[in-house]
Design a protein around this motif. Structure first.
Motif, mmCIF file in Angstrom:
data_model
loop_
_atom_site.group_PDB
_atom_site.id
_atom_site.type_symbol
_atom_site.label_atom_id
_atom_site.label_comp_id
_atom_site.label_asym_id
_atom_site.label_seq_id
_atom_site.Cartn_x
_atom_site.Cartn_y
_atom_site.Cartn_z
ATOM 1 N N LEU A 66 0.830 -1.208 0.000
ATOM 2 C CA LEU A 66 0.000 0.000 0.000
ATOM 3 C C LEU A 66 0.860 1.252 0.000
ATOM 4 C CD1 LEU A 66 -2.749 -1.076 2.555
ATOM 5 C CD2 LEU A 66 -3.076 -0.671 0.109
ATOM 6 N N PHE A 67 1.934 1.242 0.781
ATOM 7 C CA PHE A 67 2.847 2.387 0.828
ATOM 8 C C PHE A 67 3.454 2.643 -0.548
ATOM 9 C CE2 PHE A 67 7.177 4.006 1.342
ATOM 10 C CZ PHE A 67 6.944 5.176 2.067
ATOM 11 N N LEU A 68 3.913 1.574 -1.202
ATOM 12 C CA LEU A 68 4.547 1.724 -2.521
ATOM 13 C C LEU A 68 3.525 2.109 -3.588
ATOM 14 C CD1 LEU A 68 6.920 -1.384 -2.464
ATOM 15 C CD2 LEU A 68 7.573 1.017 -2.205
ATOM 16 N N ALA A 69 2.339 1.474 -3.551
ATOM 17 C CA ALA A 69 1.327 1.738 -4.580
ATOM 18 C C ALA A 69 0.861 3.189 -4.551
ATOM 19 C CB ALA A 69 0.142 0.800 -4.399
ATOM 20 N N ALA A 70 0.735 3.762 -3.363
ATOM 21 C CA ALA A 70 0.275 5.144 -3.248
ATOM 22 C C ALA A 70 1.253 6.121 -3.899
ATOM 23 C CB ALA A 70 0.084 5.511 -1.777
ATOM 24 N N ARG A 71 2.495 5.692 -4.061
ATOM 25 C CA ARG A 71 3.522 6.584 -4.612
ATOM 26 C C ARG A 71 3.957 6.233 -6.029
ATOM 27 N NH1 ARG A 71 3.279 6.565 0.482
ATOM 28 N NH2 ARG A 71 4.030 8.269 1.794
ATOM 29 N N ALA A 72 3.815 4.978 -6.422
ATOM 30 C CA ALA A 72 4.452 4.553 -7.668
ATOM 31 C C ALA A 72 3.504 4.033 -8.736
ATOM 32 C CB ALA A 72 5.497 3.471 -7.361
ATOM 33 N N VAL A 73 2.236 3.783 -8.397
ATOM 34 C CA VAL A 73 1.302 3.232 -9.388
ATOM 35 C C VAL A 73 0.416 4.351 -9.921
ATOM 36 C CG1 VAL A 73 -0.574 1.597 -9.801
ATOM 37 C CG2 VAL A 73 1.317 0.966 -8.285
ATOM 38 N N PRO A 74 0.461 4.646 -11.231
ATOM 39 C CA PRO A 74 -0.355 5.730 -11.785
ATOM 40 C C PRO A 74 -1.827 5.332 -11.896
ATOM 41 C CG PRO A 74 0.829 4.618 -13.541
ATOM 42 C CD PRO A 74 1.309 3.999 -12.262
#
Length: 477
Positions: A196-204
């Motif tokens: 969730l932490f990564l997706a909020a920053r890296a997934v468009p």
């Protein structure tokens, strides 16, 4: 602002650059793709421990596996449609958060039936998350970058299915902080938090340029069709094949026919049904899906049967039973990375070669079971598992690419949902059919002969995938 009729995002302009999936974003969505597949297989080696701890009957234990698989399969296409409608990143985050919460519920389940209910909810959350992975890749990559991303997706999917069983054995035996079998579910929670932490920053964020409302009649009919097929096949043997199982199987083709009629009517009326029949006009998608069926049935059936045979027949513990398949996982990973290069040179005949290798590997494992039983483990299965792993790696990632190669990004969610639903339904069918065959043969033939017979039946399925691979388009678009 204008939109491109063939894409799911605004036309490139200085004000609205097209979303691009970077390396960290790709890692994040692949992590999410691995989780549902790991959880489908992770319980195979944990079932004996779950049964003993929760005093669960065989039929209830089958529901622990089937409840997850059926809810997952039934809701996948709907999950893809909702991503097209409300935004794929948004559904991805919602689905991943729900997957973490339901995994926690599984790990804390006080009884067998509460575990079954939590597994059903876990499958539903996976169905919201996973279609967004492929749809995001389709909508944010092109050309060589898409081919590379799809190759990584196929490698991740295949490796996750084997790694899940290995990881399950290791976690059960490790008994971390006295959690026993519960750790196979609780391990998801920190992974989900990181995701969730990564997706909020890296997934468009992407969505369809022309989102359609949810096809309620189609959704209901597809759910009923899959339920009338998967539930009786999964529960029939343990329940003694009561009348309701046969009535359900008889009803299945009629419900499926009604689903097709409703979807075709909506398609011809200019609406976008849940599963557009016009999508099957794409030769690559149609023929690729046909090949996925026997491949996935055989794969999941083998994983279930080998877990039962090694633990209950050969007397191996959960770690040894899981690690017996480590050669398959390692070789699969290596050969899946070679796949894109081989496809660029030889086209889809790589899939045919993979079927030949997988068949050879299965034959070697059947010979090992016949000759060494009951002393069957890592060393005895090593040659066959390694060869089969190479063969599977040359099939699965390539077929994924073939299926989605002609699907326009505007239908990325629908296309990926249809593909994953086909695969997941086939995985559930594999456990139900080959698993039922094996368990039915054991009382009369003994464990060794039942295992060898089931492997030979799967070998026939591999021969079918090899023949079907000859009908794939020679080159991947």
């Amino acid at each position: 602002m204008t939109t491109d009729s063939l894409t799911s995002r605004p036309v490139n302009s200085p004000a609205t650059p097209a979303p691009v999936l970077g390396g960290l974003g790709l890692f994040t969505v692949l992590l999410a793709a691995a989780l549902p597949l790991i959880d489908f297989f992770i319980v195979n080696v944990a079932l004996p421990t779950i049964g003993a701890d929760l005093a669960a009957s065989e039929s209830v234990l089958e529901l622990v596996v089937a409840g997850y698989g059926v809810s997952y399969a039934v809701l996948l296409v709907l999950g893809g449609r909702l991503g097209d409608l409300f935004g794929r990143r948004r559904l991805f985050l919602i689905g991943m958060a729900a997957f973490g919460l339901t995994s926690l519920a599984c790990g804390l389940a006080p009884g067998a039936w509460s575990l079954v209910a939590a597994r059903v909810a876990q499958g539903a959350s996976a169905a919201a998350m996973l279609p967004q992975v492929l749809a995001t890749i389709q909508a944010t990559t092109t050309g060589p970058r898409r081919a590379k991303a799809m190759g990584f997706y196929g490698a991740t999917a295949g490796l996750a299915m084997v790694a899940g069983q290995i990881l399950g054995g290791v976690l059960v035996a490790a008994d971390i902080a006295g959690t026993g079998w519960r750790s196979v579910f609780l391990v998801n929670v920190p992974v989900v938090l990181a995701g969730l932490f990564l997706a909020a920053r890296a997934v468009p964020e992407t969505r369809s340029a022309r989102p359609e409302p949810v096809d309620v009649p189609g959704t209901v009919l597809l759910a009923v069709a899959l339920l009338t097929l998967l539930v009786p096949l999964t529960e029939g043997r343990a329940a003694g094949w009561p009348l309701w199982t046969w009535l359900s199987l008889v009803a299945c083709p009629f419900v499926a026919a009604a689903f097709y009629v409703v979807e075709r009517r909506a398609d011809r009326a200019g609406r976008t049904p849940l599963v557009p029949p016009s999508l099957f006009a794409l030769t690559s998608l149609r023929r690729g899906l046909l090949l996925v069926l026997p491949f996935s049935i055989g794969f999941s059936g083998f994983m279930f049967v080998i877990a039962v045979a090694l633990q209950q027949g050969a007397g191996l513990g959960p770690v040894a039973a899981g690690l017996a398949l480590a050669p398959l996982a390692v070789v699969f990973f290596v050969f899946s990375l070679l796949g894109p290069r081989l496809v660029a040179r030889y086209g889809t005949r790589v899939v045919t070669a993979g079927a030949v290798l997988q068949g050879l590997g299965l034959a070697l494992m059947a010979l090992a079971a016949w000759h060494f039983w009951p002393h069957l483990g890592f060393v005895e299965l090593l040659p066959g598992a390694a060869v089969a792993g190479a063969g599977q790696a040359l099939q699965l990632p390539v077929v994924y690419r073939v299926i989605l190669s002609e699907v326009p990004p505007v239908r990325a969610g629908v296309g990926s949902g249809v593909m994953i639903t086909t695969q997941q339904s086939a995985l559930a069918l594999g456990v139900a059919t080959l698993g039922t065959l094996f368990l039915s043969l054991v009382p009369g033939m003994g464990m060794r002969n039942a295992l060898v017979t089931t492997l030979l039946v799967q070998l026939a399925g591999v021969a079918l995938t090899g023949l079907l691979s000859l009908r794939l388009p020679r080159a991947v678009a």
